[in-house]
Design a protein around this motif. Structure first.
Motif, PDB file in Angstrom:
ATOM      1  N   LYS A   2       0.853  -1.186   0.000  1.00  0.00           N
ATOM      2  CA  LYS A   2       0.000   0.000   0.000  1.00  0.00           C
ATOM      3  C   LYS A   2       0.893   1.242   0.000  1.00  0.00           C
ATOM      4  N   ARG A   4       0.967   5.345   0.454  1.00  0.00           N
ATOM      5  CA  ARG A   4       0.176   6.435   1.021  1.00  0.00           C
ATOM      6  C   ARG A   4       1.091   7.590   1.389  1.00  0.00           C
ATOM      7  N   LYS A   5       0.468   8.769   1.529  1.00  0.00           N
ATOM      8  CA  LYS A   5       1.230   9.924   1.984  1.00  0.00           C
ATOM      9  C   LYS A   5       1.619   9.720   3.447  1.00  0.00           C
ATOM     10  N   GLU A  52       5.284  15.291  -2.267  1.00  0.00           N
ATOM     11  CA  GLU A  52       4.587  14.105  -1.781  1.00  0.00           C
ATOM     12  C   GLU A  52       5.609  13.172  -1.147  1.00  0.00           C
ATOM     13  N   ILE A  54       6.019   9.797   0.526  1.00  0.00           N
ATOM     14  CA  ILE A  54       5.244   8.564   0.436  1.00  0.00           C
ATOM     15  C   ILE A  54       5.891   7.473   1.287  1.00  0.00           C
TER      16      ILE A  54
END
Length: 150
Positions: A2, A4-5, A52, A54
């Motif tokens: 997964k 995500r930020k 971003e 991540i």
């Protein structure tokens, strides 16, 4: 996996991965608690719409990788957007299983979503294995990079 930020509670794991590297251990200051400079940098990154940071989680929701994408607006290329990928790290016990390729495939798609016309990176010339990895992904050594440490 997964993607995500990152959130503030991820910061310790992120800095630990950045520091757990031959070059990183000479320039980072991983300690608990983290030096305030990392917290300030994190706050600046997450408040910028063109940054971003991540993290990648495995099926157990453990952070196993991180990267930062910067989206740079400029006038050349008809006002194009350049994506820059930095600080790509994989937790030591998760290296060599294809996670790096997966992370770059994700980053390439994210750059396309943001309408970037190029994804670029820099890497230390001492990182010969990394350079080969980037070339295998399709990156070309097209420019000579230069830095001035201040």
């Amino acid at each position: 996996m997964k993607f995500r930020k990152a959130i503030k509670s991820d910061l310790l794991k992120i800095v630990e991965m950045i520091a757990d590297d031959e070059l990183g251990k000479t320039r980072e200051n991983f300690q608990i608690p983290l030096p305030q400079d990392y917290v300030i940098a994190f706050d600046n990154i997450i408040s910028d719409k063109n940054q971003e940071l991540i993290v990648v989680e495995d099926d157990n929701l453990e952070i196993v990788g991180t990267l930062q994408l910067s989206f740079i607006q400029y006038l050349t290329y008809k006002g194009g957007i350049r994506a820059q990928i930095e600080a790509v790290r994989i937790r030591k016990d998760k290296r060599g299983i294809g996670l790096g390729k997966l992370m770059f495939e994700w980053a390439i798609e994210r750059a396309k979503e943001r309408k970037a016309h190029v994804l670029q990176l820099t890497t230390d010339k001492k990182r010969l294995v990394a350079i080969k990895f980037y070339e295998d992904l399709g990156f070309k050594s097209s420019h000579e990079g230069m830095k001035m440490h201040l």
